[in-house]
Design an enzyme around this catalytic site. Structure first.
Site, PDB file in Angstrom:
ATOM      1  N   CYS A   1      64.262  29.309  49.792  1.00  0.00           N
ATOM      2  CA  CYS A   1      65.630  29.606  49.384  1.00  0.00           C
ATOM      3  C   CYS A   1      66.458  28.396  48.944  1.00  0.00           C
ATOM      4  O   CYS A   1      66.283  27.911  47.838  1.00  0.00           O
ATOM      5  CB  CYS A   1      66.324  30.408  50.480  1.00  0.00           C
ATOM      6  SG  CYS A   1      67.708  31.374  49.845  1.00  0.00           S
TER       7      CYS A   1
ATOM      8  N   ARG B   1      75.527  39.733  46.554  1.00  0.00           N
ATOM      9  CA  ARG B   1      74.391  38.852  46.823  1.00  0.00           C
ATOM     10  C   ARG B   1      73.115  39.672  46.774  1.00  0.00           C
ATOM     11  O   ARG B   1      73.135  40.879  46.991  1.00  0.00           O
ATOM     12  CB  ARG B   1      74.529  38.219  48.215  1.00  0.00           C
ATOM     13  CG  ARG B   1      75.758  37.355  48.386  1.00  0.00           C
ATOM     14  CD  ARG B   1      75.832  36.790  49.789  1.00  0.00           C
ATOM     15  NE  ARG B   1      74.756  35.890  50.125  1.00  0.00           N
ATOM     16  CZ  ARG B   1      74.717  34.613  49.799  1.00  0.00           C
ATOM     17  NH1 ARG B   1      75.699  34.093  49.098  1.00  0.00           N
ATOM     18  NH2 ARG B   1      73.703  33.865  50.156  1.00  0.00           N
TER      19      ARG B   1
ATOM     20  N   HIS C   1      62.755  34.678  53.203  1.00  0.00           N
ATOM     21  CA  HIS C   1      62.876  34.283  54.608  1.00  0.00           C
ATOM     22  C   HIS C   1      62.032  35.274  55.392  1.00  0.00           C
ATOM     23  O   HIS C   1      61.240  36.014  54.839  1.00  0.00           O
ATOM     24  CB  HIS C   1      64.330  34.422  55.069  1.00  0.00           C
ATOM     25  CG  HIS C   1      65.295  33.581  54.330  1.00  0.00           C
ATOM     26  ND1 HIS C   1      65.493  32.249  54.599  1.00  0.00           N
ATOM     27  CD2 HIS C   1      66.163  33.880  53.328  1.00  0.00           C
ATOM     28  CE1 HIS C   1      66.433  31.781  53.795  1.00  0.00           C
ATOM     29  NE2 HIS C   1      66.857  32.737  53.024  1.00  0.00           N
TER      30      HIS C   1
HETATM   31  N1  GLN Z   1      73.150  28.869  49.021  1.00  0.00           N
HETATM   32  C1  GLN Z   1      72.135  29.573  48.373  1.00  0.00           C
HETATM   33  C2  GLN Z   1      72.551  30.922  47.827  1.00  0.00           C
HETATM   34  O1  GLN Z   1      73.321  31.642  48.428  1.00  0.00           O
HETATM   35  C3  GLN Z   1      70.931  29.651  49.273  1.00  0.00           C
HETATM   36  C4  GLN Z   1      71.027  30.636  50.396  1.00  0.00           C
HETATM   37  C5  GLN Z   1      69.861  30.601  51.315  1.00  0.00           C
HETATM   38  O2  GLN Z   1      69.199  29.577  51.497  1.00  0.00           O
HETATM   39  N2  GLN Z   1      69.644  31.731  51.974  1.00  0.00           N
HETATM   40  O3  GLN Z   1      72.085  31.268  46.782  1.00  0.00           O
END
Ligand code: GLN
Length: 247
Positions: A95, A132, A197
């Site tokens: 990520c 998101r 993840h």
């Molecule tokens: N900050 C990044 C995003 O939101 C990565 C998030 C994460 O590592 N889960 O895209």
């Protein structure tokens, strides 16, 4: 006794959703096979690591804020990291770390967090903070030629990644590199960079063993057949998840 060395980058800053579990799984699956697993950690302020002296480099996910703090530190190691990748050291990047190895990350306010620019992709945050890519995700991945396998994980990112050119998997369920995309992550033989993840490796023993096998063969210069482990529980979980999500 055989030994593999892992470098864990920024454990205090990049550890969203149990990413450290990936290291625990690697250690567990190595030790079951009598392979010693050594783990070093690197955080801001520590002595500079020599990336090529490791077999595996791991970095997890983080929020935009952490990413912007550590990007400055990480870019100091650009040449050393590039060299290690060329030497065949295995990199597992989750990520936020995935994003940091690309050209740049553009935050919600338009701020640019510089990337290592080692890989061709770039990431731009979606402007609506409430939107998101969140949820379970299933990929079809070809770790070895003509041997497709399903990889299960959990994604949560506002960043939309473009121009991966060499994706990790085809999305069967979920989003991937950007909303509604059919591709996820970035993959070349010794680099897996992904939004998954979960942690990724506990849900996907095949991916763990791909990494361990790759590293042993590289280090010891011989063909390796890994001892088969009892993955009854892992396989049961996978079966459940796959039934829920794609069957
Ligand atoms: N900050 C990044 C995003 O939101 C990565 C998030 C994460 O590592 N889960 O895209």
């Amino acid at each position: 006794m055989k030994e593999l060395k892992i470098l864990y980058l920024y454990p205090d800053m990049l550890e969203l959703y149990g990413d450290y579990g990936n290291i625990q799984v690697l250690k567990y699956r190595m030790e079951k096979r009598n392979i010693t697993c050594k783990i070093d950690q690197y955080s801001i302020g520590d002595a500079a690591p020599d990336f090529s002296s490791y077999d595996i480099v791991f970095a997890g996910g983080g929020a935009d804020n952490e990413q912007s703090i550590l990007a400055e530190d990480l870019v100091k190691y650009k040449e050393n990291i590039k060299q290690a990748i060329q030497n065949g050291v295995f990199f597992l990047l989750i990520c936020g770390a995935y994003q940091l190895f690309g050209k740049y990350y553009k935050g919600v306010e338009g701020n640019i967090i510089p990337g290592l620019e080692i890989f061709p992709y770039y990431t731009e945050a979606i402007l609506d903070r409430k939107k998101r890519c969140i949820g379970n995700i299933v990929l079809e991945v070809e770790l070895e030629n003509n041997k497709p396998t399903k990889v299960i994980g959990f994604e949560n990112h506002g960043g939309q990644t473009f121009n991966s050119l060499s994706h990790f998997g085809k999305v069967l369920y979920g989003n991937g590199n950007s909303f509604g995309n059919s591709e996820e992550g970035f993959f070349i033989g010794n680099v897996i960079a992904t939004y998954l993840h979960g942690p990724l490796l506990s849900k996907n023993p095949e991916v763990s063993d791909y990494i361990i096998k790759y590293c042993l063969e590289r280090k010891y210069g011989e063909k390796v057949e890994l001892e088969v482990l009892d993955d009854t529980f892992e396989l049961k979980c996978r079966e459940q998840m796959l039934k829920r999500l794609i069957k």
